[in-house]
Scaffold this motif. Structure first.
Motif, PDB file in Angstrom:
ATOM      1  N   ASP A 255     -27.169 -43.120  54.242  1.00  0.00           N
ATOM      2  CA  ASP A 255     -28.196 -42.394  55.045  1.00  0.00           C
ATOM      3  C   ASP A 255     -27.771 -42.205  56.440  1.00  0.00           C
ATOM      4  OD1 ASP A 255     -27.946 -44.988  55.672  1.00  0.00           O
ATOM      5  OD2 ASP A 255     -30.043 -45.706  54.834  1.00  0.00           O
ATOM      6  N   ALA A 256     -26.413 -42.534  57.017  1.00  0.00           N
ATOM      7  CA  ALA A 256     -25.697 -42.591  58.254  1.00  0.00           C
ATOM      8  C   ALA A 256     -24.958 -41.187  58.227  1.00  0.00           C
ATOM      9  CB  ALA A 256     -25.134 -43.573  58.566  1.00  0.00           C
ATOM     10  N   LEU A 257     -25.027 -40.356  57.207  1.00  0.00           N
ATOM     11  CA  LEU A 257     -24.219 -39.240  56.830  1.00  0.00           C
ATOM     12  C   LEU A 257     -22.675 -39.654  56.983  1.00  0.00           C
ATOM     13  CD1 LEU A 257     -26.500 -36.503  58.640  1.00  0.00           C
ATOM     14  CD2 LEU A 257     -26.661 -37.549  56.412  1.00  0.00           C
ATOM     15  N   ARG A 258     -22.582 -40.329  56.325  1.00  0.00           N
ATOM     16  CA  ARG A 258     -20.968 -40.717  56.334  1.00  0.00           C
ATOM     17  C   ARG A 258     -20.668 -40.642  54.861  1.00  0.00           C
ATOM     18  NH1 ARG A 258     -21.210 -46.384  58.961  1.00  0.00           N
ATOM     19  NH2 ARG A 258     -22.586 -46.793  57.437  1.00  0.00           N
ATOM     20  N   PHE A 259     -19.267 -40.282  54.662  1.00  0.00           N
ATOM     21  CA  PHE A 259     -18.632 -40.043  53.153  1.00  0.00           C
ATOM     22  C   PHE A 259     -18.389 -41.351  52.847  1.00  0.00           C
ATOM     23  CE2 PHE A 259     -17.690 -35.591  54.289  1.00  0.00           C
ATOM     24  CZ  PHE A 259     -18.722 -35.153  53.496  1.00  0.00           C
ATOM     25  N   LEU A 260     -18.741 -41.926  51.716  1.00  0.00           N
ATOM     26  CA  LEU A 260     -18.349 -43.248  51.196  1.00  0.00           C
ATOM     27  C   LEU A 260     -17.445 -42.967  50.249  1.00  0.00           C
ATOM     28  CD1 LEU A 260     -21.768 -45.109  50.768  1.00  0.00           C
ATOM     29  CD2 LEU A 260     -20.341 -45.042  52.845  1.00  0.00           C
ATOM     30  N   PHE A 261     -17.282 -41.828  49.609  1.00  0.00           N
ATOM     31  CA  PHE A 261     -16.574 -41.659  48.435  1.00  0.00           C
ATOM     32  C   PHE A 261     -16.321 -40.151  48.173  1.00  0.00           C
ATOM     33  CE2 PHE A 261     -15.766 -40.068  43.859  1.00  0.00           C
ATOM     34  CZ  PHE A 261     -14.698 -40.868  43.695  1.00  0.00           C
ATOM     35  N   VAL A 262     -15.047 -39.666  48.071  1.00  0.00           N
ATOM     36  CA  VAL A 262     -14.874 -38.132  47.629  1.00  0.00           C
ATOM     37  C   VAL A 262     -13.819 -37.953  46.461  1.00  0.00           C
ATOM     38  CG1 VAL A 262     -15.407 -37.147  49.828  1.00  0.00           C
ATOM     39  CG2 VAL A 262     -13.024 -37.895  49.667  1.00  0.00           C
ATOM     40  N   ASN A 263     -14.078 -37.238  45.562  1.00  0.00           N
ATOM     41  CA  ASN A 263     -12.960 -37.269  44.595  1.00  0.00           C
ATOM     42  C   ASN A 263     -11.886 -36.227  44.673  1.00  0.00           C
ATOM     43  OD1 ASN A 263     -14.377 -34.686  44.183  1.00  0.00           O
ATOM     44  ND2 ASN A 263     -14.531 -35.038  41.964  1.00  0.00           N
ATOM     45  N   GLU A 264     -10.914 -36.292  43.653  1.00  0.00           N
ATOM     46  CA  GLU A 264      -9.654 -35.435  43.999  1.00  0.00           C
ATOM     47  C   GLU A 264     -10.174 -33.942  43.836  1.00  0.00           C
ATOM     48  OE1 GLU A 264      -6.651 -36.198  44.366  1.00  0.00           O
ATOM     49  OE2 GLU A 264      -6.588 -38.328  43.893  1.00  0.00           O
ATOM     50  N   THR A 265     -11.155 -33.573  43.292  1.00  0.00           N
ATOM     51  CA  THR A 265     -11.616 -32.100  43.282  1.00  0.00           C
ATOM     52  C   THR A 265     -11.873 -31.365  44.400  1.00  0.00           C
ATOM     53  OG1 THR A 265     -12.263 -32.019  41.151  1.00  0.00           O
ATOM     54  CG2 THR A 265     -12.891 -30.260  42.257  1.00  0.00           C
ATOM     55  N   ALA A 266     -12.696 -32.387  45.284  1.00  0.00           N
ATOM     56  CA  ALA A 266     -13.057 -32.177  46.722  1.00  0.00           C
ATOM     57  C   ALA A 266     -12.006 -32.036  47.696  1.00  0.00           C
ATOM     58  CB  ALA A 266     -14.330 -33.265  47.281  1.00  0.00           C
ATOM     59  N   CYS A 267     -11.008 -33.040  47.454  1.00  0.00           N
ATOM     60  CA  CYS A 267      -9.754 -32.783  48.310  1.00  0.00           C
ATOM     61  C   CYS A 267      -8.993 -31.496  48.044  1.00  0.00           C
ATOM     62  CB  CYS A 267      -9.024 -34.234  48.252  1.00  0.00           C
ATOM     63  SG  CYS A 267      -9.906 -35.577  48.719  1.00  0.00           S
ATOM     64  N   ARG A 268      -8.952 -31.319  46.854  1.00  0.00           N
ATOM     65  CA  ARG A 268      -8.208 -30.115  46.668  1.00  0.00           C
ATOM     66  C   ARG A 268      -8.696 -28.743  46.889  1.00  0.00           C
ATOM     67  NH1 ARG A 268      -7.532 -31.855  41.929  1.00  0.00           N
ATOM     68  NH2 ARG A 268      -9.354 -30.683  40.801  1.00  0.00           N
ATOM     69  N   ASN A 269     -10.112 -28.737  47.000  1.00  0.00           N
ATOM     70  CA  ASN A 269     -10.878 -27.563  47.141  1.00  0.00           C
ATOM     71  C   ASN A 269     -10.915 -27.226  48.600  1.00  0.00           C
ATOM     72  OD1 ASN A 269     -11.474 -27.195  44.383  1.00  0.00           O
ATOM     73  ND2 ASN A 269     -13.509 -27.559  44.504  1.00  0.00           N
ATOM     74  N   LEU A 270     -10.898 -28.437  49.197  1.00  0.00           N
ATOM     75  CA  LEU A 270     -11.004 -28.233  50.795  1.00  0.00           C
ATOM     76  C   LEU A 270      -9.894 -28.354  51.568  1.00  0.00           C
ATOM     77  CD1 LEU A 270     -14.203 -30.470  51.050  1.00  0.00           C
ATOM     78  CD2 LEU A 270     -14.174 -28.000  51.833  1.00  0.00           C
ATOM     79  N   GLY A 271      -8.710 -28.816  50.815  1.00  0.00           N
ATOM     80  CA  GLY A 271      -7.290 -28.828  51.567  1.00  0.00           C
ATOM     81  C   GLY A 271      -7.238 -30.013  52.492  1.00  0.00           C
ATOM     82  N   TYR A 272      -8.213 -31.109  52.522  1.00  0.00           N
ATOM     83  CA  TYR A 272      -8.019 -32.230  53.244  1.00  0.00           C
ATOM     84  C   TYR A 272      -7.654 -33.410  52.399  1.00  0.00           C
ATOM     85  CZ  TYR A 272     -10.828 -29.969  57.058  1.00  0.00           C
ATOM     86  OH  TYR A 272     -11.359 -29.214  58.030  1.00  0.00           O
ATOM     87  N   SER A 273      -6.874 -34.350  52.947  1.00  0.00           N
ATOM     88  CA  SER A 273      -6.741 -35.613  52.376  1.00  0.00           C
ATOM     89  C   SER A 273      -7.953 -36.395  52.098  1.00  0.00           C
ATOM     90  CB  SER A 273      -5.774 -36.534  53.020  1.00  0.00           C
ATOM     91  OG  SER A 273      -6.163 -37.020  54.329  1.00  0.00           O
ATOM     92  N   ARG A 274      -7.974 -37.515  51.101  1.00  0.00           N
ATOM     93  CA  ARG A 274      -9.102 -38.240  51.067  1.00  0.00           C
ATOM     94  C   ARG A 274      -9.307 -39.149  52.451  1.00  0.00           C
ATOM     95  NH1 ARG A 274      -7.607 -40.659  46.997  1.00  0.00           N
ATOM     96  NH2 ARG A 274      -8.594 -39.272  45.671  1.00  0.00           N
ATOM     97  N   GLU A 275      -8.326 -39.594  53.097  1.00  0.00           N
ATOM     98  CA  GLU A 275      -8.509 -40.093  54.234  1.00  0.00           C
ATOM     99  C   GLU A 275      -9.159 -39.317  55.399  1.00  0.00           C
ATOM    100  OE1 GLU A 275      -5.785 -40.163  52.694  1.00  0.00           O
ATOM    101  OE2 GLU A 275      -6.030 -42.306  51.859  1.00  0.00           O
ATOM    102  N   GLU A 276      -8.746 -37.937  55.478  1.00  0.00           N
ATOM    103  CA  GLU A 276      -9.365 -37.046  56.410  1.00  0.00           C
ATOM    104  C   GLU A 276     -10.741 -36.725  56.142  1.00  0.00           C
ATOM    105  OE1 GLU A 276      -5.742 -34.140  57.643  1.00  0.00           O
ATOM    106  OE2 GLU A 276      -6.565 -33.693  55.624  1.00  0.00           O
ATOM    107  N   LEU A 277     -11.115 -36.540  54.912  1.00  0.00           N
ATOM    108  CA  LEU A 277     -12.463 -36.442  54.561  1.00  0.00           C
ATOM    109  C   LEU A 277     -13.512 -37.475  54.872  1.00  0.00           C
ATOM    110  CD1 LEU A 277     -12.502 -34.465  51.179  1.00  0.00           C
ATOM    111  CD2 LEU A 277     -13.316 -33.477  53.351  1.00  0.00           C
ATOM    112  N   LEU A 278     -12.952 -38.824  54.529  1.00  0.00           N
ATOM    113  CA  LEU A 278     -13.645 -40.004  54.693  1.00  0.00           C
ATOM    114  C   LEU A 278     -13.986 -40.174  56.087  1.00  0.00           C
ATOM    115  CD1 LEU A 278     -12.131 -42.226  51.890  1.00  0.00           C
ATOM    116  CD2 LEU A 278     -14.230 -41.072  51.855  1.00  0.00           C
ATOM    117  N   ALA A 279     -13.374 -39.549  56.859  1.00  0.00           N
ATOM    118  CA  ALA A 279     -13.354 -39.752  58.372  1.00  0.00           C
ATOM    119  C   ALA A 279     -14.485 -38.767  59.045  1.00  0.00           C
ATOM    120  CB  ALA A 279     -12.033 -39.888  59.075  1.00  0.00           C
ATOM    121  N   MET A 280     -14.718 -37.940  58.137  1.00  0.00           N
ATOM    122  CA  MET A 280     -15.724 -36.630  58.586  1.00  0.00           C
ATOM    123  C   MET A 280     -17.160 -36.871  58.120  1.00  0.00           C
ATOM    124  SD  MET A 280     -12.755 -33.882  57.511  1.00  0.00           S
ATOM    125  CE  MET A 280     -13.783 -32.331  57.899  1.00  0.00           C
TER     126      MET A 280
END
Length: 222
Positions: free
Chosen positions: A34-59
């Motif tokens: 509810d603070a609009l933070r990513f707690l988890f992203v899967n491999e497909t999200a990383c692959r589609n967006l071109g970010y690493s998991r660490e990068e997405l979790l910081a966004m």
């Protein structure tokens, strides 16, 4: 101490199994708090967006879905909303059409949401191709000198070219949605409709001559 059955998974095994399964899903999966933070992203999200998991979790979601404002995303996370279409932006600047489904739930006193984003790129491409083909078809048939009618699988007319108006003396739009029997309840039209239904069911060719009558009673041929 009770020993669990051999086929029972321990809690840690269940977490590992679920984690592995989510990474195999063909849609992008995001777990958002509810603070609009990513707690988890899967491999497909990383692959589609071109970010690493660490990068997405910081966004945050607004970093990748600019069309959705922060207060709207808060509402999506907090309440079950119907699926909706949006776009997200990849790391290399590509804009990808997506369909989002959000499922909120309570966890340790917080509201979280499991969001599944389906890439609509291929679906949109097919839709655009169909629209272009329909446009080309209309350009060819609207000026065709013969009567042209198209029927759906229920034998209801879905297209009538302008020539039919000259033949029947009625607006083409008045034919749309009707079967031959509804439009012409008498004469040969039972056989005409039967023949159309057979063509639709068997994907075969057929040919017959039908005498139509315009509003003045004059016979026309179709």
């Amino acid at each position: 101490m009770t020993t669990p059955p051999n086929n029972a998974l321990l809690d840690s095994d269940q977490v590992l199994l679920l984690n592995q399964a989510l990474h195999q899903v063909s849609d992008a999966v995001f777990l958002i708090d509810d603070a609009l933070r990513f707690l988890f992203v899967n491999e497909t999200a990383c692959r589609n967006l071109g970010y690493s998991r660490e990068e997405l979790l910081a966004m945050s979601p607004s970093d990748i879905i600019p069309d959705v404002a922060g207060d709207m995303m808060t509402g999506i996370v907090a309440t079950r909303s119907p699926s909706f279409e949006s776009r997200y932006c990849s790391k290399d600047g590509r804009i990808l059409p997506i369909e989002i489904n959000a499922s909120p739930f309570e966890w340790r006193g917080k509201t979280c949401s499991l969001c599944i984003a389906r890439d609509l790129t291929e679906r949109k491409r097919l839709q655009e191709t169909l629209i272009a083909r329909e446009r080309e078809y209309r350009l060819l048939t609207d000026d065709f000198p013969e009567n042209l009618l198209r029927y759906d699988m229920r034998c209801r007319c879905i297209y009538a070219n302008p020539r039919i108006e000259t033949t029947l003396g009625i607006p083409a739009k008045s034919i749309i949605g009707k079967t031959p029997m509804e439009l012409f309840p008498a004469g040969q039209y039972r056989e005409y409709q039967d023949r159309i239904e057979k063509v639709l069911q068997t994907d075969s060719d057929d040919e017959m001559e039908v005498v139509l009558s315009d509003p003045t009673g004059k016979n026309r041929y179709h």
